[in-house]
Scaffold this motif. Structure first.
Motif, PDB file in Angstrom:
ATOM      1  N   LEU A  23       0.825  -1.209   0.000  1.00 33.54           N
ATOM      2  CA  LEU A  23       0.000   0.000   0.000  1.00 33.54           C
ATOM      3  C   LEU A  23       0.860   1.261   0.000  1.00 33.54           C
ATOM      4  O   LEU A  23       0.503   2.259  -0.627  1.00 33.54           O
ATOM      5  CB  LEU A  23      -0.958   0.008   1.187  1.00 33.54           C
ATOM      6  N   SER A  24       2.001   1.228   0.683  1.00 30.66           N
ATOM      7  CA  SER A  24       2.906   2.372   0.677  1.00 30.66           C
ATOM      8  C   SER A  24       3.363   2.687  -0.743  1.00 30.66           C
ATOM      9  O   SER A  24       3.344   3.842  -1.184  1.00 30.66           O
ATOM     10  CB  SER A  24       4.107   2.082   1.573  1.00 30.66           C
ATOM     11  N   LYS A  25       3.748   1.652  -1.470  1.00 35.02           N
ATOM     12  CA  LYS A  25       4.176   1.837  -2.864  1.00 35.02           C
ATOM     13  C   LYS A  25       3.010   2.302  -3.738  1.00 35.02           C
ATOM     14  O   LYS A  25       3.157   3.216  -4.546  1.00 35.02           O
ATOM     15  CB  LYS A  25       4.765   0.545  -3.406  1.00 35.02           C
ATOM     16  N   LEU A  26       1.842   1.699  -3.561  1.00 34.18           N
ATOM     17  CA  LEU A  26       0.664   2.064  -4.345  1.00 34.18           C
ATOM     18  C   LEU A  26       0.309   3.535  -4.132  1.00 34.18           C
ATOM     19  O   LEU A  26       0.069   4.271  -5.096  1.00 34.18           O
ATOM     20  CB  LEU A  26      -0.520   1.175  -3.964  1.00 34.18           C
ATOM     21  N   VAL A  27       0.274   3.978  -2.876  1.00 39.63           N
ATOM     22  CA  VAL A  27      -0.075   5.368  -2.576  1.00 39.63           C
ATOM     23  C   VAL A  27       0.962   6.318  -3.169  1.00 39.63           C
ATOM     24  O   VAL A  27       0.610   7.330  -3.786  1.00 39.63           O
ATOM     25  CB  VAL A  27      -0.233   5.575  -1.049  1.00 39.63           C
ATOM     26  N   ALA A  28       2.235   5.990  -3.022  1.00 42.52           N
ATOM     27  CA  ALA A  28       3.284   6.834  -3.607  1.00 42.52           C
ATOM     28  C   ALA A  28       3.121   6.917  -5.120  1.00 42.52           C
ATOM     29  O   ALA A  28       3.204   8.009  -5.702  1.00 42.52           O
ATOM     30  CB  ALA A  28       4.667   6.284  -3.245  1.00 42.52           C
ATOM     31  N   HIS A  76      -7.292   7.386  -7.931  1.00 43.74           N
ATOM     32  CA  HIS A  76      -6.884   6.905  -6.612  1.00 43.74           C
ATOM     33  C   HIS A  76      -7.902   5.903  -6.067  1.00 43.74           C
ATOM     34  O   HIS A  76      -7.535   4.843  -5.548  1.00 43.74           O
ATOM     35  CB  HIS A  76      -6.731   8.057  -5.619  1.00 43.74           C
ATOM     36  N   SER A  77      -9.180   6.236  -6.197  1.00 36.93           N
ATOM     37  CA  SER A  77     -10.244   5.357  -5.701  1.00 36.93           C
ATOM     38  C   SER A  77     -10.201   3.999  -6.398  1.00 36.93           C
ATOM     39  O   SER A  77     -10.295   2.955  -5.743  1.00 36.93           O
ATOM     40  CB  SER A  77     -11.608   6.015  -5.908  1.00 36.93           C
ATOM     41  N   ALA A  78     -10.035   4.014  -7.706  1.00 35.82           N
ATOM     42  CA  ALA A  78      -9.987   2.756  -8.461  1.00 35.82           C
ATOM     43  C   ALA A  78      -8.800   1.900  -8.019  1.00 35.82           C
ATOM     44  O   ALA A  78      -8.955   0.701  -7.755  1.00 35.82           O
ATOM     45  CB  ALA A  78      -9.902   3.041  -9.959  1.00 35.82           C
ATOM     46  N   ARG A  79      -7.631   2.503  -7.908  1.00 32.19           N
ATOM     47  CA  ARG A  79      -6.428   1.735  -7.548  1.00 32.19           C
ATOM     48  C   ARG A  79      -6.492   1.189  -6.123  1.00 32.19           C
ATOM     49  O   ARG A  79      -6.165   0.029  -5.882  1.00 32.19           O
ATOM     50  CB  ARG A  79      -5.182   2.598  -7.733  1.00 32.19           C
ATOM     51  N   ILE A  80      -6.923   2.020  -5.194  1.00 33.12           N
ATOM     52  CA  ILE A  80      -7.013   1.575  -3.798  1.00 33.12           C
ATOM     53  C   ILE A  80      -8.094   0.514  -3.648  1.00 33.12           C
ATOM     54  O   ILE A  80      -7.881  -0.517  -2.998  1.00 33.12           O
ATOM     55  CB  ILE A  80      -7.261   2.777  -2.864  1.00 33.12           C
ATOM     56  N   SER A  81      -9.251   0.734  -4.257  1.00 33.00           N
ATOM     57  CA  SER A  81     -10.356  -0.229  -4.162  1.00 33.00           C
ATOM     58  C   SER A  81      -9.978  -1.572  -4.765  1.00 33.00           C
ATOM     59  O   SER A  81     -10.305  -2.621  -4.207  1.00 33.00           O
ATOM     60  CB  SER A  81     -11.598   0.319  -4.873  1.00 33.00           C
ATOM     61  N   GLU A  82      -9.308  -1.551  -5.910  1.00 38.39           N
ATOM     62  CA  GLU A  82      -8.880  -2.798  -6.542  1.00 38.39           C
ATOM     63  C   GLU A  82      -7.932  -3.565  -5.630  1.00 38.39           C
ATOM     64  O   GLU A  82      -8.035  -4.781  -5.488  1.00 38.39           O
ATOM     65  CB  GLU A  82      -8.218  -2.509  -7.891  1.00 38.39           C
ATOM     66  N   TYR A  83      -7.002  -2.850  -5.015  1.00 40.12           N
ATOM     67  CA  TYR A  83      -6.061  -3.500  -4.103  1.00 40.12           C
ATOM     68  C   TYR A  83      -6.802  -4.125  -2.918  1.00 40.12           C
ATOM     69  O   TYR A  83      -6.562  -5.273  -2.547  1.00 40.12           O
ATOM     70  CB  TYR A  83      -4.995  -2.522  -3.604  1.00 40.12           C
ATOM     71  N   MET A  84      -7.693  -3.365  -2.305  1.00 38.90           N
ATOM     72  CA  MET A  84      -8.425  -3.847  -1.126  1.00 38.90           C
ATOM     73  C   MET A  84      -9.266  -5.078  -1.454  1.00 38.90           C
ATOM     74  O   MET A  84      -9.316  -6.032  -0.674  1.00 38.90           O
ATOM     75  CB  MET A  84      -9.320  -2.752  -0.552  1.00 38.90           C
ATOM     76  N   GLU A  85      -9.897  -5.062  -2.617  1.00 36.85           N
ATOM     77  CA  GLU A  85     -10.729  -6.195  -3.007  1.00 36.85           C
ATOM     78  C   GLU A  85      -9.878  -7.446  -3.236  1.00 36.85           C
ATOM     79  O   GLU A  85     -10.174  -8.522  -2.728  1.00 36.85           O
ATOM     80  CB  GLU A  85     -11.540  -5.858  -4.256  1.00 36.85           C
ATOM     81  N   ASN A  87      -6.681  -8.103  -2.229  1.00 39.80           N
ATOM     82  CA  ASN A  87      -5.782  -8.540  -1.163  1.00 39.80           C
ATOM     83  C   ASN A  87      -6.413  -8.658   0.222  1.00 39.80           C
ATOM     84  O   ASN A  87      -5.909  -9.407   1.054  1.00 39.80           O
ATOM     85  CB  ASN A  87      -4.581  -7.600  -1.094  1.00 39.80           C
ATOM     86  N   LEU A  88      -7.484  -7.918   0.471  1.00 40.34           N
ATOM     87  CA  LEU A  88      -8.131  -7.966   1.782  1.00 40.34           C
ATOM     88  C   LEU A  88      -9.553  -8.512   1.729  1.00 40.34           C
ATOM     89  O   LEU A  88     -10.184  -8.675   2.768  1.00 40.34           O
ATOM     90  CB  LEU A  88      -8.138  -6.580   2.433  1.00 40.34           C
ATOM     91  N   GLY A  89     -10.061  -8.748   0.516  1.00 34.74           N
ATOM     92  CA  GLY A  89     -11.407  -9.287   0.383  1.00 34.74           C
ATOM     93  C   GLY A  89     -12.499  -8.276   0.663  1.00 34.74           C
ATOM     94  O   GLY A  89     -13.647  -8.646   0.937  1.00 34.74           O
ATOM     95  N   ILE A  90     -12.175  -6.978   0.587  1.00 34.05           N
ATOM     96  CA  ILE A  90     -13.177  -5.923   0.775  1.00 34.05           C
ATOM     97  C   ILE A  90     -13.702  -5.525  -0.605  1.00 34.05           C
ATOM     98  O   ILE A  90     -12.971  -4.897  -1.383  1.00 34.05           O
ATOM     99  CB  ILE A  90     -12.586  -4.691   1.486  1.00 34.05           C
ATOM    100  N   PRO A  91     -14.951  -5.878  -0.927  1.00 38.51           N
ATOM    101  CA  PRO A  91     -15.486  -5.512  -2.241  1.00 38.51           C
ATOM    102  C   PRO A  91     -15.486  -3.994  -2.450  1.00 38.51           C
ATOM    103  O   PRO A  91     -15.621  -3.220  -1.487  1.00 38.51           O
ATOM    104  CB  PRO A  91     -16.918  -6.053  -2.204  1.00 38.51           C
ATOM    105  N   LYS A  92     -15.342  -3.586  -3.686  1.00 36.22           N
ATOM    106  CA  LYS A  92     -15.287  -2.158  -4.017  1.00 36.22           C
ATOM    107  C   LYS A  92     -16.520  -1.404  -3.538  1.00 36.22           C
ATOM    108  O   LYS A  92     -16.443  -0.215  -3.226  1.00 36.22           O
ATOM    109  CB  LYS A  92     -15.139  -1.976  -5.534  1.00 36.22           C
TER     110      LYS A  92
END
Length: 117
Positions: A23-28, A76-85, A87-92
């Motif tokens: 997530l640190s790399k993704l946010v950067a 930003h929303s698309a990239r973060i949401s895709e990662y969360m879904e 890797n963490l199983g949190i649907p967008k």
């Protein structure tokens, strides 16, 4: 000073060890900011409900000085949401992300602020 804060009902043991570094790399990358200034804060095991369900969900806040706008936030929303879904199983559709554009004079670091003036 990019900072991503995630509160989630996902149990700590289901969050991959690599998550914070990824997530640190993704946010950067998505903000175009130097990674050494990025901070990530994940708060697992929260009592959290979304749409009357306790299935995996989250509440996120992305703070940055600049690089937040109507069009940039969609990316930003698309990239973060895709990662969360993935890797963490949190649907967008089970997470809100709030974007906060911090003025540099309101961010303290290293005994001063980021304001150059």
């Amino acid at each position: 000073m990019p900072h991503l804060h995630l509160s989630t009902n996902v149990p700590k043991e289901k969050i991959p060890a690599s998550c914070m570094l990824e997530l640190s790399k993704l946010v950067a990358d998505t903000l175009g900011k130097p990674e050494p200034y990025v901070s990530i804060h994940i708060v697992p095991d929260q009592m959290l409900i979304f749409n009357r369900s306790t299935e995996p969900c989250g509440m996120a806040v992305l703070m940055s000085s600049g690089k937040l706008s109507i069009e940039e936030n969609k990316v930003h929303s698309a990239r973060i949401s895709e990662y969360m879904e993935k890797n963490l199983g949190i649907p967008k559709n089970r997470m809100y992300i709030n974007f906060i554009d911090m003025q540099k004079e309101n961010v303290g670091f290293d005994g001063t602020t980021f304001h150059k003036g």
